[in-house]
Write a protein that holds these residues in place. Structure first.
Motif, PDB file in Angstrom:
ATOM      1  N   ALA B  77       0.853  -1.189   0.000  1.00  0.00           N
ATOM      2  CA  ALA B  77       0.000   0.000   0.000  1.00  0.00           C
ATOM      3  C   ALA B  77       0.889   1.239   0.000  1.00  0.00           C
ATOM      4  O   ALA B  77       1.982   1.213   0.560  1.00  0.00           O
ATOM      5  CB  ALA B  77      -0.900  -0.004   1.233  1.00  0.00           C
ATOM      6  N   TYR B  78       0.443   2.291  -0.656  1.00  0.00           N
ATOM      7  CA  TYR B  78       1.259   3.508  -0.675  1.00  0.00           C
ATOM      8  C   TYR B  78       0.377   4.729  -0.896  1.00  0.00           C
ATOM      9  O   TYR B  78      -0.725   4.611  -1.430  1.00  0.00           O
ATOM     10  CB  TYR B  78       2.326   3.426  -1.772  1.00  0.00           C
ATOM     11  CG  TYR B  78       1.765   3.251  -3.168  1.00  0.00           C
ATOM     12  CD1 TYR B  78       1.505   1.975  -3.666  1.00  0.00           C
ATOM     13  CD2 TYR B  78       1.505   4.344  -3.991  1.00  0.00           C
ATOM     14  CE1 TYR B  78       0.982   1.797  -4.939  1.00  0.00           C
ATOM     15  CE2 TYR B  78       0.990   4.168  -5.259  1.00  0.00           C
ATOM     16  CZ  TYR B  78       0.730   2.907  -5.735  1.00  0.00           C
ATOM     17  OH  TYR B  78       0.208   2.725  -6.983  1.00  0.00           O
ATOM     18  N   ASP B  79       0.885   5.882  -0.489  1.00  0.00           N
ATOM     19  CA  ASP B  79       0.159   7.115  -0.772  1.00  0.00           C
ATOM     20  C   ASP B  79       0.901   7.870  -1.884  1.00  0.00           C
ATOM     21  O   ASP B  79       2.014   7.511  -2.266  1.00  0.00           O
ATOM     22  CB  ASP B  79      -0.012   7.973   0.486  1.00  0.00           C
ATOM     23  CG  ASP B  79       1.319   8.299   1.142  1.00  0.00           C
ATOM     24  OD1 ASP B  79       2.358   8.230   0.450  1.00  0.00           O
ATOM     25  OD2 ASP B  79       1.323   8.619   2.332  1.00  0.00           O
ATOM     26  N   ASN B  80       0.268   8.907  -2.402  1.00  0.00           N
ATOM     27  CA  ASN B  80       0.854   9.671  -3.508  1.00  0.00           C
ATOM     28  C   ASN B  80       2.225  10.227  -3.172  1.00  0.00           C
ATOM     29  O   ASN B  80       3.115  10.245  -4.018  1.00  0.00           O
ATOM     30  CB  ASN B  80      -0.071  10.838  -3.894  1.00  0.00           C
ATOM     31  CG  ASN B  80      -1.209  10.368  -4.762  1.00  0.00           C
ATOM     32  OD1 ASN B  80      -1.189   9.226  -5.254  1.00  0.00           O
ATOM     33  ND2 ASN B  80      -2.199  11.221  -4.947  1.00  0.00           N
ATOM     34  N   ALA B  81       2.386  10.653  -1.930  1.00  0.00           N
ATOM     35  CA  ALA B  81       3.653  11.276  -1.544  1.00  0.00           C
ATOM     36  C   ALA B  81       4.804  10.280  -1.663  1.00  0.00           C
ATOM     37  O   ALA B  81       5.873  10.611  -2.185  1.00  0.00           O
ATOM     38  CB  ALA B  81       3.561  11.820  -0.120  1.00  0.00           C
ATOM     39  N   ALA B  82       4.591   9.051  -1.198  1.00  0.00           N
ATOM     40  CA  ALA B  82       5.638   8.028  -1.275  1.00  0.00           C
ATOM     41  C   ALA B  82       5.943   7.711  -2.739  1.00  0.00           C
ATOM     42  O   ALA B  82       7.108   7.596  -3.137  1.00  0.00           O
ATOM     43  CB  ALA B  82       5.204   6.764  -0.533  1.00  0.00           C
ATOM     44  N   PHE B  83       4.879   7.570  -3.535  1.00  0.00           N
ATOM     45  CA  PHE B  83       5.060   7.269  -4.963  1.00  0.00           C
ATOM     46  C   PHE B  83       5.869   8.367  -5.651  1.00  0.00           C
ATOM     47  O   PHE B  83       6.821   8.099  -6.376  1.00  0.00           O
ATOM     48  CB  PHE B  83       3.683   7.125  -5.619  1.00  0.00           C
ATOM     49  CG  PHE B  83       3.728   6.584  -7.026  1.00  0.00           C
ATOM     50  CD1 PHE B  83       3.665   5.215  -7.263  1.00  0.00           C
ATOM     51  CD2 PHE B  83       3.811   7.440  -8.119  1.00  0.00           C
ATOM     52  CE1 PHE B  83       3.696   4.709  -8.566  1.00  0.00           C
ATOM     53  CE2 PHE B  83       3.844   6.948  -9.425  1.00  0.00           C
ATOM     54  CZ  PHE B  83       3.783   5.574  -9.645  1.00  0.00           C
ATOM     55  N   GLU B  84       5.506   9.601  -5.404  1.00  0.00           N
ATOM     56  CA  GLU B  84       6.181  10.727  -6.060  1.00  0.00           C
ATOM     57  C   GLU B  84       7.638  10.864  -5.606  1.00  0.00           C
ATOM     58  O   GLU B  84       8.507  11.241  -6.388  1.00  0.00           O
ATOM     59  CB  GLU B  84       5.437  12.041  -5.788  1.00  0.00           C
ATOM     60  CG  GLU B  84       4.029  12.097  -6.395  1.00  0.00           C
ATOM     61  CD  GLU B  84       4.022  11.919  -7.914  1.00  0.00           C
ATOM     62  OE1 GLU B  84       5.001  12.303  -8.578  1.00  0.00           O
ATOM     63  OE2 GLU B  84       3.038  11.361  -8.440  1.00  0.00           O
ATOM     64  N   ARG B  85       7.880  10.531  -4.345  1.00  0.00           N
ATOM     65  CA  ARG B  85       9.232  10.626  -3.831  1.00  0.00           C
ATOM     66  C   ARG B  85      10.145   9.626  -4.535  1.00  0.00           C
ATOM     67  O   ARG B  85      11.291   9.934  -4.875  1.00  0.00           O
ATOM     68  CB  ARG B  85       9.231  10.354  -2.309  1.00  0.00           C
ATOM     69  CG  ARG B  85      10.461  10.845  -1.585  1.00  0.00           C
ATOM     70  CD  ARG B  85      10.142  11.125  -0.113  1.00  0.00           C
ATOM     71  NE  ARG B  85       9.711   9.917   0.576  1.00  0.00           N
ATOM     72  CZ  ARG B  85      10.541   9.075   1.201  1.00  0.00           C
ATOM     73  NH1 ARG B  85      11.850   9.323   1.224  1.00  0.00           N
ATOM     74  NH2 ARG B  85      10.097   8.014   1.824  1.00  0.00           N
ATOM     75  N   VAL B  86       9.612   8.415  -4.792  1.00  0.00           N
ATOM     76  CA  VAL B  86      10.409   7.403  -5.493  1.00  0.00           C
ATOM     77  C   VAL B  86      10.612   7.809  -6.958  1.00  0.00           C
ATOM     78  O   VAL B  86      11.725   7.762  -7.484  1.00  0.00           O
ATOM     79  CB  VAL B  86       9.736   6.016  -5.385  1.00  0.00           C
ATOM     80  CG1 VAL B  86      10.452   5.002  -6.274  1.00  0.00           C
ATOM     81  CG2 VAL B  86       9.738   5.542  -3.929  1.00  0.00           C
TER      82      VAL B  86
END
Lengths: 243, 243
Positions: B77-86
């Protein structure tokens, strides 16, 4: 629009490509599973790359090249006899147990295979499993000298049966093939043979992330290619219920 | 024929794509390595498949789609912030330590990047690493709406510099890219960053066949695509010696 033809992918859909694992294990003890998985990954890659490079060679050549790569990568020495014995299995893959009855139940619609396999490979395969008695056509992409999921490959269905794309149900367990067929305009049933949930769970439970599970998992979840199949089924026996 | 231009692949050749592992591990503890490997496998697959399907989307989209697939497959599971950071890390990849000096030593020949990356991705990358001061051109396949190893992609070099294929040295660590460039007619140096011998040995020594080793190994051995590179080098610093 009524479905006039049901067209099946061969490798992984009607025929169990994992069934080479026994002979690879026999020929290379301790390496059967890893050979099976890497071989398949590279077989597909080489089909796509040769298509992109405009350096088509038929699937028999691609299958040999990808096996040679796999054995070399694993540092396994081999003689011609061992190599040929493994390759030979591709003409004698196991048919999924529900394939024959599912195909019979779809009659009187036209029934066919559309595969990346070469005409020789497919001819041997359907004869060896007596599927030739049920099939109206065994179509190889070789006629177009390009592999699925190129749209030219899927055009062969209409050229064979005179059908429009929306009169065809295309069946594949390969996510990239389901996406390619949908992109072309066919109705598509994707056979989800292994649950991604089970795969994900297996990964979480094993700190090493068991490699064979992973290799399979990256082939058994729908791809993010912008095209979703119309139907998700778990086995071939569900197909008569959706046409 | 003298070499008038030296053209580099970007991802894996000048820029270390493994350098995303730190941020993926930080965002998804315990999964950094496996995300890194599966993400790259699917990123390439999607580039090739979209090219074959004639459904081109730029590499930024492909990179996002393949990361989404990877996280979904692993059940994370992930949120947008984690996705964008990667994702953001793809604009700040580490330059290989010998890249800047190797490029400088190749002057006064024309020096360029030819990459599957989108113009925006490549522009940010070369600015963030100050490589823009050394490069005569940063060429994206986006101009052709098809990804390497399609021949149209390699045509961009001649269209940029007015060079014939045999006046160009193309440098890539990616076996499929080296094969594609050679098939097109360029002179090709393949950077063999990881020894296949070491990889094979690692496989033999570990009964489980360590998955991360395997995932890397299937990208770091020359492919069986019928085209061998002209030069095998171990690092960018060897290049001035071969032109």
């Amino acid at each position: 629009m009524p479905i006039k033809a049901v067209v099946f992918d061969a490798y992984g859909t009607l025929y169990d490509i994992q069934s080479v694992a026994e002979i690879t294990e026999d020929a290379f003890p301790g390496y059967g599973e890893i050979i099976t998985q890497v071989w398949r990954i590279k077989q597909l890659e080489y089909a796509w790359l040769r298509s992109l490079m405009r350096r088509y060679q038929d699937f028999a050549a691609v299958t040999r090249d990808s096996l040679a790569y796999t054995l070399r990568m694993l540092g396994l020495a081999y003689d011609n006899a061992a190599f040929e014995r493994v390759i030979e299995k591709y003409l004698h893959l196991d048919l999924y147990p529900d394939a024959t009855s599912a195909l019979a139940a779809l009659k009187p619609r036209k029934i066919a295979i559309l595969s990346n396999g070469s005409p020789d490979m497919l001819g041997a395969l359907v004869r060896n499993t007596a599927l030739d008695r049920l099939l109206d056509a065994t179509i190889s992409v070789d006629a177009k000298k390009v592999f699925k999921p190129a749209p030219q490959a899927y055009e062969l269905i209409g050229e064979t049966f005179g059908t429009a794309p929306n009169e065809v149900l295309f069946v594949s367990s390969n996510p990239w093939d389901a996406a390619g067929a949908k992109s072309f305009g066919l109705n598509v049933a994707w056979i989800e043979r292994v649950t991604p949930e089970a795969m994900a769970l297996a990964c979480v439970e094993n700190e090493l992330v068991a490699p064979l599970t992973m290799f399979r998992a990256i082939r058994t979840q729908m791809d993010e290619l912008g095209f979703a199949p119309d139907h998700h089924v778990r086995s071939l026996s569900e197909l008569p219920g959706i046409v």
